[in-house]
Design a protein around this motif. Structure first.
Motif, PDB file in Angstrom:
ATOM      1  N   GLN A  55      40.148  57.878  50.666  1.00  0.00           N
ATOM      2  CA  GLN A  55      39.996  57.560  49.250  1.00  0.00           C
ATOM      3  C   GLN A  55      41.350  57.663  48.559  1.00  0.00           C
ATOM      4  O   GLN A  55      42.114  58.597  48.822  1.00  0.00           O
ATOM      5  N   GLU A  56      41.614  56.696  47.704  1.00  0.00           N
ATOM      6  CA  GLU A  56      42.880  56.716  46.960  1.00  0.00           C
ATOM      7  C   GLU A  56      42.661  56.147  45.566  1.00  0.00           C
ATOM      8  O   GLU A  56      41.948  55.156  45.397  1.00  0.00           O
ATOM      9  N   VAL A  57      43.291  56.786  44.580  1.00  0.00           N
ATOM     10  CA  VAL A  57      43.247  56.297  43.203  1.00  0.00           C
ATOM     11  C   VAL A  57      44.569  55.598  42.903  1.00  0.00           C
ATOM     12  O   VAL A  57      45.651  56.155  43.137  1.00  0.00           O
ATOM     13  N   ILE A  58      44.457  54.373  42.416  1.00  0.00           N
ATOM     14  CA  ILE A  58      45.629  53.568  42.076  1.00  0.00           C
ATOM     15  C   ILE A  58      45.721  53.475  40.558  1.00  0.00           C
ATOM     16  O   ILE A  58      44.799  52.978  39.904  1.00  0.00           O
ATOM     17  N   GLU A  59      46.807  53.959  40.011  1.00  0.00           N
ATOM     18  CA  GLU A  59      46.995  53.927  38.564  1.00  0.00           C
ATOM     19  C   GLU A  59      47.423  52.526  38.123  1.00  0.00           C
ATOM     20  O   GLU A  59      48.231  51.877  38.791  1.00  0.00           O
ATOM     21  N   ALA A  60      46.886  52.100  36.982  1.00  0.00           N
ATOM     22  CA  ALA A  60      47.225  50.785  36.424  1.00  0.00           C
ATOM     23  C   ALA A  60      47.379  50.917  34.912  1.00  0.00           C
ATOM     24  O   ALA A  60      46.533  50.443  34.143  1.00  0.00           O
ATOM     25  N   PRO A  61      48.434  51.583  34.455  1.00  0.00           N
ATOM     26  CA  PRO A  61      48.611  51.840  33.030  1.00  0.00           C
ATOM     27  C   PRO A  61      48.614  50.567  32.193  1.00  0.00           C
ATOM     28  O   PRO A  61      49.260  49.572  32.550  1.00  0.00           O
ATOM     29  N   GLY A  62      47.866  50.599  31.076  1.00  0.00           N
ATOM     30  CA  GLY A  62      47.865  49.472  30.152  1.00  0.00           C
ATOM     31  C   GLY A  62      46.919  48.345  30.510  1.00  0.00           C
ATOM     32  O   GLY A  62      46.761  47.397  29.731  1.00  0.00           O
ATOM     33  N   LYS A  63      46.273  48.414  31.689  1.00  0.00           N
ATOM     34  CA  LYS A  63      45.355  47.350  32.085  1.00  0.00           C
ATOM     35  C   LYS A  63      43.917  47.790  31.834  1.00  0.00           C
ATOM     36  O   LYS A  63      43.521  48.893  32.178  1.00  0.00           O
ATOM     37  N   THR A  64      43.156  46.899  31.227  1.00  0.00           N
ATOM     38  CA  THR A  64      41.773  47.222  30.904  1.00  0.00           C
ATOM     39  C   THR A  64      40.880  47.075  32.128  1.00  0.00           C
ATOM     40  O   THR A  64      41.257  46.465  33.132  1.00  0.00           O
ATOM     41  N   LYS A  65      39.710  47.646  32.025  1.00  0.00           N
ATOM     42  CA  LYS A  65      38.703  47.512  33.078  1.00  0.00           C
ATOM     43  C   LYS A  65      38.410  46.051  33.351  1.00  0.00           C
ATOM     44  O   LYS A  65      38.280  45.636  34.512  1.00  0.00           O
ATOM     45  N   GLN A  66      38.313  45.239  32.290  1.00  0.00           N
ATOM     46  CA  GLN A  66      38.039  43.808  32.430  1.00  0.00           C
ATOM     47  C   GLN A  66      39.150  43.108  33.212  1.00  0.00           C
ATOM     48  O   GLN A  66      38.893  42.328  34.124  1.00  0.00           O
ATOM     49  N   GLN A  67      40.404  43.385  32.853  1.00  0.00           N
ATOM     50  CA  GLN A  67      41.531  42.762  33.543  1.00  0.00           C
ATOM     51  C   GLN A  67      41.565  43.150  35.016  1.00  0.00           C
ATOM     52  O   GLN A  67      41.791  42.303  35.889  1.00  0.00           O
ATOM     53  N   LEU A  68      41.339  44.400  35.298  1.00  0.00           N
ATOM     54  CA  LEU A  68      41.358  44.866  36.681  1.00  0.00           C
ATOM     55  C   LEU A  68      40.199  44.286  37.480  1.00  0.00           C
ATOM     56  O   LEU A  68      40.367  43.909  38.646  1.00  0.00           O
ATOM     57  N   TYR A  69      39.033  44.197  36.859  1.00  0.00           N
ATOM     58  CA  TYR A  69      37.887  43.622  37.550  1.00  0.00           C
ATOM     59  C   TYR A  69      38.154  42.165  37.928  1.00  0.00           C
ATOM     60  O   TYR A  69      37.880  41.743  39.061  1.00  0.00           O
ATOM     61  N   VAL A  70      38.700  41.391  36.990  1.00  0.00           N
ATOM     62  CA  VAL A  70      38.990  39.975  37.262  1.00  0.00           C
ATOM     63  C   VAL A  70      39.968  39.848  38.424  1.00  0.00           C
ATOM     64  O   VAL A  70      39.764  39.045  39.346  1.00  0.00           O
ATOM     65  N   ALA A  71      41.037  40.655  38.409  1.00  0.00           N
ATOM     66  CA  ALA A  71      42.040  40.586  39.474  1.00  0.00           C
ATOM     67  C   ALA A  71      41.452  40.957  40.831  1.00  0.00           C
ATOM     68  O   ALA A  71      41.700  40.285  41.843  1.00  0.00           O
ATOM     69  N   LEU A  72      40.628  42.002  40.859  1.00  0.00           N
ATOM     70  CA  LEU A  72      40.092  42.471  42.135  1.00  0.00           C
ATOM     71  C   LEU A  72      38.929  41.609  42.619  1.00  0.00           C
ATOM     72  O   LEU A  72      38.743  41.444  43.831  1.00  0.00           O
ATOM     73  N   ASN A  73      38.169  41.056  41.715  1.00  0.00           N
ATOM     74  CA  ASN A  73      37.131  40.110  42.110  1.00  0.00           C
ATOM     75  C   ASN A  73      37.762  38.869  42.731  1.00  0.00           C
ATOM     76  O   ASN A  73      37.281  38.339  43.745  1.00  0.00           O
ATOM     77  N   TYR A  74      38.849  38.403  42.138  1.00  0.00           N
ATOM     78  CA  TYR A  74      39.596  37.256  42.674  1.00  0.00           C
ATOM     79  C   TYR A  74      40.111  37.576  44.068  1.00  0.00           C
ATOM     80  O   TYR A  74      39.967  36.785  45.013  1.00  0.00           O
ATOM     81  N   TRP A  75      40.702  38.767  44.211  1.00  0.00           N
ATOM     82  CA  TRP A  75      41.221  39.168  45.521  1.00  0.00           C
ATOM     83  C   TRP A  75      40.117  39.239  46.564  1.00  0.00           C
ATOM     84  O   TRP A  75      40.253  38.733  47.679  1.00  0.00           O
ATOM     85  N   ALA A  76      39.005  39.877  46.226  1.00  0.00           N
ATOM     86  CA  ALA A  76      37.911  40.069  47.189  1.00  0.00           C
ATOM     87  C   ALA A  76      37.317  38.743  47.638  1.00  0.00           C
ATOM     88  O   ALA A  76      37.100  38.524  48.833  1.00  0.00           O
ATOM     89  N   THR A  77      37.047  37.845  46.688  1.00  0.00           N
ATOM     90  CA  THR A  77      36.409  36.571  47.045  1.00  0.00           C
ATOM     91  C   THR A  77      37.365  35.660  47.811  1.00  0.00           C
ATOM     92  O   THR A  77      36.939  34.871  48.655  1.00  0.00           O
ATOM     93  N   ALA A  78      38.669  35.758  47.536  1.00  0.00           N
ATOM     94  CA  ALA A  78      39.644  34.930  48.258  1.00  0.00           C
ATOM     95  C   ALA A  78      39.940  35.478  49.645  1.00  0.00           C
ATOM     96  O   ALA A  78      40.283  34.730  50.564  1.00  0.00           O
ATOM     97  N   THR A  79      39.805  36.778  49.822  1.00  0.00           N
ATOM     98  CA  THR A  79      40.175  37.416  51.081  1.00  0.00           C
ATOM     99  C   THR A  79      39.038  37.412  52.093  1.00  0.00           C
ATOM    100  O   THR A  79      39.236  37.108  53.268  1.00  0.00           O
ATOM    101  N   PHE A  80      37.828  37.747  51.643  1.00  0.00           N
ATOM    102  CA  PHE A  80      36.692  37.871  52.561  1.00  0.00           C
ATOM    103  C   PHE A  80      35.809  36.641  52.434  1.00  0.00           C
ATOM    104  O   PHE A  80      35.004  36.533  51.515  1.00  0.00           O
ATOM    105  N   LYS A  81      35.997  35.707  53.367  1.00  0.00           N
ATOM    106  CA  LYS A  81      35.355  34.398  53.259  1.00  0.00           C
ATOM    107  C   LYS A  81      33.877  34.395  53.642  1.00  0.00           C
ATOM    108  O   LYS A  81      33.141  33.487  53.285  1.00  0.00           O
ATOM    109  N   ASP A  82      33.461  35.388  54.413  1.00  0.00           N
ATOM    110  CA  ASP A  82      32.050  35.483  54.783  1.00  0.00           C
ATOM    111  C   ASP A  82      31.220  35.718  53.520  1.00  0.00           C
ATOM    112  O   ASP A  82      31.468  36.648  52.759  1.00  0.00           O
TER     113      ASP A  82
END
Length: 244
Positions: free
Chosen positions: A65-92
């Motif tokens: 488990q690891e916590v990654i700090e993202a100062p100044g970024k909102t939950k919405q911004q982080l969700y969009v970035a990580l949703n994009y990453w997940a859907t682009a990376t895991f094609k199944d």
């Protein structure tokens, strides 16, 4: 020069393809190179060293488990970035098992195949893992939890050094597959609990196989966390900002 609709679609497809190539976490061949660069190719020694800092959870699963700090970024911004990453990376289509925008939680379960292979006296083993990757998102921070409980093993009973077939082309353990078996590769013959194998158990018949499997499992956790951190800080392709 006027760009036609056809040309525009072609350009977009090329760009998307390039993003997809960059977004792949790691194939098993590349993972092995990555693991050797970090830990060397003496799998028994590397596994013993790595295991000293490893912990199992209450379900006897190997968990990071690891916590990654993202100062100044909102939950919405982080969700969009990580949703994009997940859907682009895991094609199944089945890999993303939970994607909850409101709760800020993405759960991924995807197999990486053949992280370790070993030919023994009677059997040949091929090991895969299916980590569960949970990403929890809040304003200004992301928590990544990576969990693996078992090695998924294909056991080829005719692949060992002394596995000679009898006159009917059968061997002692005909309930398991043979090297030419074309059945579903997802139907594993055995599951080995990580906590019950080397280096957590010294006397292990699958010691060499499990040593490499553990190092590769550990290396993959590092690769996953590195990729999530990159997506949090820079996005998937580095230009996902509001200035356009």
């Amino acid at each position: 020069m006027r760009i036609t609709k056809t040309i525009l679609i072609a350009i977009l497809l090329i760009l998307c393809g390039a993003a997809t190539v960059n977004a792949q976490v790691m194939k098993s061949v590349d993972l092995e190179k990555y693991a050797k660069q970090r830990y060397g190719d003496r799998w028994l020694d590397a596994a013993a060293v790595i295991a000293k800092d490893m912990k199992f959870d209450k379900n006897e699963s190997l968990s990071y488990q690891e916590v990654i700090e993202a100062p100044g970024k909102t939950k919405q911004q982080l969700y969009v970035a990580l949703n994009y990453w997940a859907t682009a990376t895991f094609k199944d289509n089945q890999a993303i098992t939970l994607n909850d925008k409101d709760d800020g939680c993405i759960i991924i379960s995807s197999t990486i195949r053949n992280i370790a292979e070993h030919t023994g006296t009677l059997n040949k083993y091929s090991v895969s893992i299916t980590p569960v990757i949970r990403i929890d998102i809040k304003d200004g921070k992301v928590r990544v939890t990576y969990t693996v409980q078992n090695y998924d093993v294909l056991a080829d009973i005719s692949g060992g050094w002394l596995s000679f077939p009898d006159k009917d082309d059968k061997t002692y353990g005909d309930s398991k597959r043979k090297k030419d078996d074309k059945t579903n590769a997802n139907l594993y013959d055995e599951q080995w609990e990580i906590s019950k194998h080397y280096p957590f158990v010294e006397k292990d018949a699958q010691k060499r196989t499990c040593a490499k499997a553990l190092v590769m499992t550990h290396a993959y956790s590092n690769a996953i966390i590195d990729k999530v951190e990159e997506a949090v800080k820079n996005g998937l392709i580095g230009n996902e900002d509001d200035d356009w």
